[in-house]
Write a protein that holds these residues in place. Structure first.
Motif, PDB file in Angstrom:
ATOM      1  N   GLU A 197       0.667  -6.555   5.187  1.00 12.34           N
ATOM      2  CA  GLU A 197       0.303  -7.456   4.090  1.00 12.34           C
ATOM      3  C   GLU A 197      -0.739  -8.483   4.519  1.00 12.34           C
ATOM      4  O   GLU A 197      -1.608  -8.857   3.732  1.00 12.34           O
ATOM      5  CB  GLU A 197       1.565  -8.166   3.571  1.00 12.34           C
ATOM      6  CG  GLU A 197       2.482  -7.220   2.808  1.00 12.34           C
ATOM      7  CD  GLU A 197       3.882  -7.809   2.580  1.00 12.34           C
ATOM      8  OE1 GLU A 197       4.614  -7.260   1.748  1.00 12.34           O
ATOM      9  OE2 GLU A 197       4.235  -8.789   3.274  1.00 12.34           O
ATOM     10  N   LEU A 226       4.416 -12.781   5.435  1.00  6.23           N
ATOM     11  CA  LEU A 226       3.856 -11.458   5.149  1.00  6.23           C
ATOM     12  C   LEU A 226       3.936 -10.576   6.395  1.00  6.23           C
ATOM     13  O   LEU A 226       3.822 -11.071   7.527  1.00  6.23           O
ATOM     14  CB  LEU A 226       2.395 -11.576   4.710  1.00  6.23           C
ATOM     15  CG  LEU A 226       2.112 -12.467   3.496  1.00  6.23           C
ATOM     16  CD1 LEU A 226       0.640 -12.341   3.088  1.00  6.23           C
ATOM     17  CD2 LEU A 226       2.993 -12.109   2.316  1.00  6.23           C
ATOM     18  N   GLU A 278      -3.946  -6.768   4.394  1.00  6.87           N
ATOM     19  CA  GLU A 278      -4.327  -6.437   3.015  1.00  6.87           C
ATOM     20  C   GLU A 278      -4.840  -7.658   2.244  1.00  6.87           C
ATOM     21  O   GLU A 278      -5.593  -7.533   1.273  1.00  6.87           O
ATOM     22  CB  GLU A 278      -3.099  -5.853   2.302  1.00  6.87           C
ATOM     23  CG  GLU A 278      -3.436  -5.176   1.010  1.00  6.87           C
ATOM     24  CD  GLU A 278      -2.182  -4.794   0.238  1.00  6.87           C
ATOM     25  OE1 GLU A 278      -1.143  -5.445   0.439  1.00  6.87           O
ATOM     26  OE2 GLU A 278      -2.254  -3.850  -0.552  1.00  6.87           O
ATOM     27  N   LEU A 279      -4.426  -8.835   2.717  1.00  5.76           N
ATOM     28  CA  LEU A 279      -4.702 -10.074   1.965  1.00  5.76           C
ATOM     29  C   LEU A 279      -6.191 -10.293   1.651  1.00  5.76           C
ATOM     30  O   LEU A 279      -6.550 -10.507   0.477  1.00  5.76           O
ATOM     31  CB  LEU A 279      -4.122 -11.264   2.737  1.00  5.76           C
ATOM     32  CG  LEU A 279      -3.925 -12.544   1.957  1.00  5.76           C
ATOM     33  CD1 LEU A 279      -2.925 -12.362   0.832  1.00  5.76           C
ATOM     34  CD2 LEU A 279      -3.444 -13.658   2.894  1.00  5.76           C
ATOM     35  N   PRO A 280      -7.093 -10.234   2.647  1.00  6.48           N
ATOM     36  CA  PRO A 280      -8.519 -10.460   2.316  1.00  6.48           C
ATOM     37  C   PRO A 280      -9.039  -9.440   1.307  1.00  6.48           C
ATOM     38  O   PRO A 280      -9.855  -9.771   0.456  1.00  6.48           O
ATOM     39  CB  PRO A 280      -9.226 -10.287   3.666  1.00  6.48           C
ATOM     40  CG  PRO A 280      -8.178 -10.473   4.695  1.00  6.48           C
ATOM     41  CD  PRO A 280      -6.903  -9.985   4.090  1.00  6.48           C
ATOM     42  N   SER A 330      -7.299  -8.038  -1.050  1.00  5.12           N
ATOM     43  CA  SER A 330      -6.750  -8.349  -2.372  1.00  5.12           C
ATOM     44  C   SER A 330      -7.600  -9.430  -3.043  1.00  5.12           C
ATOM     45  O   SER A 330      -7.743  -9.438  -4.259  1.00  5.12           O
ATOM     46  CB  SER A 330      -5.295  -8.799  -2.262  1.00  5.12           C
ATOM     47  OG  SER A 330      -5.233 -10.102  -1.759  1.00  5.12           O
ATOM     48  N   TYR A 331      -8.163 -10.329  -2.241  1.00  2.33           N
ATOM     49  CA  TYR A 331      -9.016 -11.370  -2.811  1.00  2.33           C
ATOM     50  C   TYR A 331     -10.404 -10.834  -3.158  1.00  2.33           C
ATOM     51  O   TYR A 331     -11.229 -11.546  -3.701  1.00  2.33           O
ATOM     52  CB  TYR A 331      -9.129 -12.551  -1.842  1.00  2.33           C
ATOM     53  CG  TYR A 331      -7.802 -13.278  -1.674  1.00  2.33           C
ATOM     54  CD1 TYR A 331      -6.979 -13.503  -2.774  1.00  2.33           C
ATOM     55  CD2 TYR A 331      -7.380 -13.728  -0.434  1.00  2.33           C
ATOM     56  CE1 TYR A 331      -5.766 -14.157  -2.618  1.00  2.33           C
ATOM     57  CE2 TYR A 331      -6.174 -14.379  -0.282  1.00  2.33           C
ATOM     58  CZ  TYR A 331      -5.365 -14.589  -1.379  1.00  2.33           C
ATOM     59  OH  TYR A 331      -4.172 -15.232  -1.243  1.00  2.33           O
ATOM     60  N   ARG A 332     -10.649  -9.600  -2.790  1.00  8.94           N
ATOM     61  CA  ARG A 332     -11.941  -8.970  -3.134  1.00  8.94           C
ATOM     62  C   ARG A 332     -11.757  -7.960  -4.271  1.00  8.94           C
ATOM     63  O   ARG A 332     -12.644  -7.163  -4.535  1.00  8.94           O
ATOM     64  CB  ARG A 332     -12.548  -8.320  -1.885  1.00  8.94           C
ATOM     65  CG  ARG A 332     -13.160  -9.381  -0.952  1.00  8.94           C
ATOM     66  CD  ARG A 332     -13.213  -8.945   0.495  1.00  8.94           C
ATOM     67  NE  ARG A 332     -13.805  -9.986   1.338  1.00  8.94           N
ATOM     68  CZ  ARG A 332     -13.154 -11.047   1.825  1.00  8.94           C
ATOM     69  NH1 ARG A 332     -11.872 -11.215   1.561  1.00  8.94           N
ATOM     70  NH2 ARG A 332     -13.757 -11.947   2.567  1.00  8.94           N
ATOM     71  N   ARG A 349      -7.668  -8.524  10.833  1.00 13.06           N
ATOM     72  CA  ARG A 349      -7.794  -9.104   9.502  1.00 13.06           C
ATOM     73  C   ARG A 349      -9.225  -9.596   9.245  1.00 13.06           C
ATOM     74  O   ARG A 349      -9.746  -9.501   8.132  1.00 13.06           O
ATOM     75  CB  ARG A 349      -6.810 -10.271   9.341  1.00 13.06           C
ATOM     76  CG  ARG A 349      -6.757 -10.825   7.936  1.00 13.06           C
ATOM     77  CD  ARG A 349      -5.795 -11.968   7.826  1.00 13.06           C
ATOM     78  NE  ARG A 349      -6.161 -13.066   8.726  1.00 13.06           N
ATOM     79  CZ  ARG A 349      -5.411 -14.145   8.931  1.00 13.06           C
ATOM     80  NH1 ARG A 349      -4.253 -14.259   8.341  1.00 13.06           N
ATOM     81  NH2 ARG A 349      -5.824 -15.090   9.758  1.00 13.06           N
TER      82      ARG A 349
END
Lengths: 222, 823
Positions: free
Chosen positions: A102, A98, A105-107, A109-111, A154
């Protein structure tokens, strides 16, 4: 913020149980910057994982912001963790496939945040950490310091109340390490509670409290 | 990155970032799905697709059986069935055998004929594309109508597609026939079931005139019956109806119908019955390949998942629920499998197209194995099931990401933690799945080897064979046929390079057979089973020697055994043993089942020779003994005494080389310029043709088995290789502690041996049960042949061990210092 009461962690072995943490009773208030120190095998990382709610297999009581973690179902524990805790790792642990954007953005997206919200938040964080120009790069294209900077970014992207950092400067040059610790100090001053595991007395001076562990016991700092 | 599209895009990006992994997985899936798609399509064509005739599910084929034999019905029987049947609403009779000469051209050309009643076209729902088909009047008893309908192939090949041919007159065997119609290219004629596609359709009434056949009598059984069941009538009811009709025929005409019976089967079974079992065998083979492919790719994805353990832990640490982790891996695996599925489907469609053309030319023009929407949908359904399976297993493993272990700085993946047990189970499955097609291919290969190495009982080398149809007014007299044959043989023997020449019955290893029902004279023969059906061959004096068929008793035919002399015959050893066990048959007589026919005096005995089709899928479908196995019941008669119209010649050449066709044509043209030579070929080419189906079956299964073994080996290599990579530190540590090479080797190979052996045992059990089912397709080999199974298992184990050697060598090369420092 955190109350640990008689917390113990052990593993069953053929010769009997081996204890990693013994009778830990501990309070950490919101806004503190705590350093957990101790020799290898003292139980620092284990304690950090329990505090981070990755490990629910312990005895005793763990209260986090008035919720008894040890009574929560795994799914609820994960929800509590998602709402409140960010992590920084010694080995950065960025996802190689990623980009910087990205990874940040990952954490979010999990929210389950909407894309537009995610874009706005990540944009702010990139700006705040001064890494806008690196957003499309992959981790392998960054230096160690830059990678850890992304790691910290992050950790705070989902606006956690608590950051848990496991040897955050362990893989960095001293200059890069200093920059990261300054960043933690700044975040702490802005109100984020920080708990770090460290071997470095210098890094510990950035915080306002040191907890020492030895052979699983709380040696000092309560 | 929260949405589905982001995860799909990540999955696609992941494929490009790991080209080796992607290529292996895609190739494996393409092969499995491609083979499966083509075979599913073929199976649909062979087993499930409706025949290209209206009301096809009501069409039936009718044939007869009698003591000691089975086959065609006579024309009067066909009429009798049409008049008496309560269950058939329409019937037809047809014979698609023999050729006529298209004369008036030089040289004369042969046309394959089909003599049919007009109802034949009506039942098959066929109309002429130009002109018309026959009328009932044109096929009526005693009709002198000379009309012909051309097949589309003959019209384009022989007449250049000239529309003006309709209404024109062509000469067949010297007789004028008006071309009244041309059949469409789409017409699937039933003649192709047992021979070449007919060129010309003629009314059955013309058969006697054109072919010199006797009038439509009971003694001549040359026709097949075709019928259409009344609506709502079941096959069983039709069979009972025909049983009653056969009993009536027996009572009315006991001299020709003693022990006579009629059989009815669906037309679909008639056309495709022989191909059903091979289709299922191939389907099973392709299914095993697909299953191995699925296991392989699942293993590959699992192996990659083991490498991504840290990533999964990290995602969990960052807040990914187990459902999100499942979804992530599921979607990634789906992307991979869907790409493989798409590639495989494209490959399958291409393969199906090629296979369809091959089947049309080499197997049967009546089998349509081309891809259709239903076959494609079925194939895509199979692929989708495979994809879901591939995606679900690793995704299930991904759910259980252990954050603490995965993110610890000293954490090492171990086999079990990364789905090792599942991978070993999959490895065992791969071995089991691979062993089944390997054992089946072994059986087919042994069967083919037995088929090609079973002595035929005569010399096949340099033997040129061809047919002449001595039909028409000129050859109505048997003496004229004998004279022509004798004169022709005399001319041929004078051709340079010809060593010997003889008339040779209808043999040529083809389907066509002449039979005679006989019983030893002097024994009671009033019971139907007193007669035995023998395969009859007409030969010239010296013919048996020319063919290399060894005579073990008695004498050969001489020129004195002519039409005026008592009928004599030479029987095969099996006939002698069956009819006169322990006795000398020479000098004994055989009486015929048909009344009024003279007895045959046995003058000699030969070794058994295999003249007929040795291996036929129709035999397989009929659950009968394959022709080349068991005793050969043959009788040889002198051509001078039994001169059929269709006559085969066998010419032994002194040297291998091209056939002297022109010299032969000159020889026959000197005797009758309107007489064409038909079907000129070396016998060895016919043998090769006859071996084509079993060879194709063995070849296809062998290909499937090799592919299966290759895929299984790749899977085993992947599992062991990854295990070595994951245990590098352990191996280095063991080496540092003094482990010898043998210990390391045992460590690496040992972990794969248990699943290998378990898989092999399960595969053997499955192969044994499938082998029994395969037995009907085998020539001279049992479906439970243990030596073949043991060889297959051993071969697979060797392949598997070879697949382990490379990772094992890497393990042996591990430098303890480097391995431990790397940690």
């Amino acid at each position: 913020m955190i109350e640990l009461r008689n917390l113990e962690k052990s593993y069953p072995l053929a010769a009997g149980r081996v204890y990693v943490l013994r009778n830990i009773t501990l309070s950490i208030a919101e806004g503190e910057f705590v350093s957990i120190m101790g020799p290898s095998g003292a139980g620092k990382s284990t304690l950090l994982h329990i505090l981070g709610m990755h490990d629910g297999d312990f005895t005793g009581e763990y209260e986090f912001r008035a919720e008894l973690v040890n009574k929560l179902k795994p799914r609820d524990r994960q929800e509590l963790q998602k709402r409140n805790i960010g992590f920084v790792f010694q080995s950065f642990h960025l996802l190689d496939d990623l980009t910087v954007y990205e990874n940040l953005e990952l954490p979010l997206s999990y929210r389950d945040l909407k894309k537009s919200e995610r874009q706005a938040i990540v944009g702010d964080v990139l700006d705040k950490f001064n890494i806008v120009g690196k957003k499309d790069l992959y981790p392998s294209q960054l230096s160690g310091g830059q990678q850890q900077l992304v790691g910290v970014a992050r950790a705070i992207v989902a606006k956690p109340k608590l950051i848990l950092a496991d040897e955050p400067t362990g893989n960095l040059h001293s200059d890069q390490g200093r920059e990261i610790m300054e960043l933690f100090k700044k975040l702490n001053e802005e109100g984020t509670t920080i708990i770090q595991v460290t071997h470095s007395e210098t890094n510990a001076t950035y915080g306002n409290r040191v907890i020492r562990l030895k052979d699983g016991w709380l040696a000092s700092g309560n | 990155m929260s949405g589905l599209s982001a995860e799909i895009s990540h999955g696609i990006r992941g494929l490009f970032r790991r080209p080796g992994f992607a290529a292996t997985a895609l190739l494996t899936l393409s092969l499995g799905i491609g083979a499966n798609t083509a075979i599913v399509s073929a199976a649909r064509g062979i087993v499930f697709r409706p025949l290209p005739y209206p009301q096809n599910d009501r069409l039936v084929h009718v044939w007869a059986y009698w003591p000691g034999g089975a086959g065609n019905i006579s024309f009067p029987d066909g009429v009798g069935i049409a008049e008496r049947s309560r269950t058939l609403e329409a019937t037809a009779t047809y014979q698609s055998y023999g050729t006529v000469a298209l004369t008036g051209r030089t040289p004369a050309e042969e046309l394959h004929t089909s003599f049919v009643t007009p109802s034949y076209f009506e039942i098959l729902g066929a109309a002429a594309s130009r002109g018309r088909v026959f009328t009932r009047d044109e096929d009526a008893e005693g009709s002198s109508a000379a009309v012909a309908v051309l097949s589309h192939g003959a019209w384009t090949r022989r007449f250049g597609g000239d529309a003006g041919v309709v209404g024109s007159v062509i000469r067949l065997n010297g007789l004028a026939f008006e071309v009244v119609g041309i059949m469409p290219a789409s017409f699937a004629d039933l003649g192709a079931v047992e021979g070449p596609i007919p060129d010309v359709f003629l009314p059955t009434a013309a058969a006697a005139r054109l072919m010199g056949q006797p009038p439509r009598t009971d003694s001549l059984r040359l026709y097949w019956g075709l019928g259409r069941l009344k609506p709502g009538v079941r096959l069983q009811a039709a069979q009972e109806d025909l049983d009653g009709i056969a009993r009536q025929m027996e009572q009315e005409r006991p001299e020709t119908h003693r022990g006579y019976g009629l059989r009815v089967q669906s037309l679909s079974d008639r056309i495709r019955g022989g191909f059903t079992r091979p289709a299922f065998v191939l389907m099973a083979g392709s299914a095993f390949i697909l299953l191995i492919g699925v296991a392989n790719v699942t293993n590959l994805v699992l192996l990659r998942l083991a490498d991504r353990r840290r990533e999964m832990s990290l995602r969990a640490a960052l807040g990914a629920s187990s459902l999100r982790l499942f979804r992530l891996v599921f979607i990634e695996a789906c992307v991979l499998a869907a790409c493989g599925g798409a590639l495989g489907t494209v490959a399958g469609v291409a393969l199906s197209k090629a296979m369809s053309a091959w089947v049309f030319t080499n197997v049967s023009p009546l089998l349509d194995v081309s891809m259709d929407p239903i076959a494609l949908a079925a194939a895509i359904l199979c692929s989708t099931a495979a994809i879901l399976l591939i995606a679900a297993v690793p995704a299930h493993h991904a759910r259980a990401a252990d954050v603490v272990a995965g993110l610890s700085s000293g954490a090492r993946a171990n086999l079990d933690g990364g789905g090792g047990k599942t991978r070993k189970a999959l490895m065992a499955l791969e071995v089991g799945f691979a062993l089944v097609p390997l054992a089946a291919a072994g059986l087919m290969a042994r069967s083919f080897n037995t088929l090609t190495h079973t002595p035929l009982g005569f010399e096949t080398r340099r033997l040129l064979t061809f047919r002449m149809d001595l039909v028409g007014p000129r050859y109505q007299d048997p003496g004229a046929r004998v004279n022509l044959a004798d004169a022709f043989l005399e001319k041929v023997r004078a051709v340079p390079g010809v060593e010997a020449a003889t008339v040779w019955g209808p043999s040529m290893l083809g389907n066509a057979t002449w039979v005679v029902n006989v019983a030893p004279a002097g024994r009671p023969n009033d019971r139907p089973d007193a007669f035995t059906m023998l395969f009859r061959h007409s030969v010239s004096p010296g013919g048996l020697d020319a063919l290399g068929i060894e005579r073990v008793a008695g004498r050969d035919f001489t020129a004195a055994d002519d039409a005026r002399a008592p009928l004599v015959g030479i029987v095969s050893e099996s006939v002698a043993k069956q009819l006169w066990p322990g006795q000398d048959p020479v000098g004994r007589q055989l009486v015929r089942s048909a009344p009024g026919l003279p007895p045959i005096t046995v003058i000699g005995v030969t070794r058994d020779a295999r003249h007929r089709q040795r291996y036929s899928l129709q035999d397989v479908a009929d659950a009968g003994l394959i022709g080349g196995l068991g005793p050969q019941r043959d009788i040889y008669l002198p051509y001078a005494q039994r001169s059929n119209n269709g006559v085969t010649f066998a010419i032994r050449l002194a040297d291998a080389g091209p056939a002297p066709v022109e010299a032969l044509q000159r020889a026959v043209a000197g005797l009758d310029p309107d007489l064409p030579l038909s079907d000129v070929r070396f016998l060895e080419d016919r043998i090769a043709d006859q071996e084509r189906v079993p060879r194709a079956l063995a070849g296809l299964l062998l290909g499937a088995a090799l592919l299966a073994a290759l895929l299984a080996a790749t899977g085993i290599y992947g599992v062991v290789s990854q295990a070595v990579a994951q245990r590098t530190r352990e191996i280095g540590l063991r080496a540092a502690l003094g482990a010898r090479r043998g210990h390391i080797l045992r460590l690496v190979v040992g972990q794969g041996l248990a699943p290998l052996c378990l898989g092999a045992l399960a595969g053997l059990a499955a192969a044994l049960s499938l082998g029994r089912w395969l037995e009907a397709l085998l020539f001279g080999v049992r479906g439970t042949d243990l030596s073949t199974f043991a060889f297959a298992a051993l071969s697979l184990l060797v392949v598997a061990l070879l697949a382990m050697i490379f990772p094992a060598r890497r393990a042996l090369a591990v430098d303890p210092g480097v391995a431990l420092r790397a940690e």
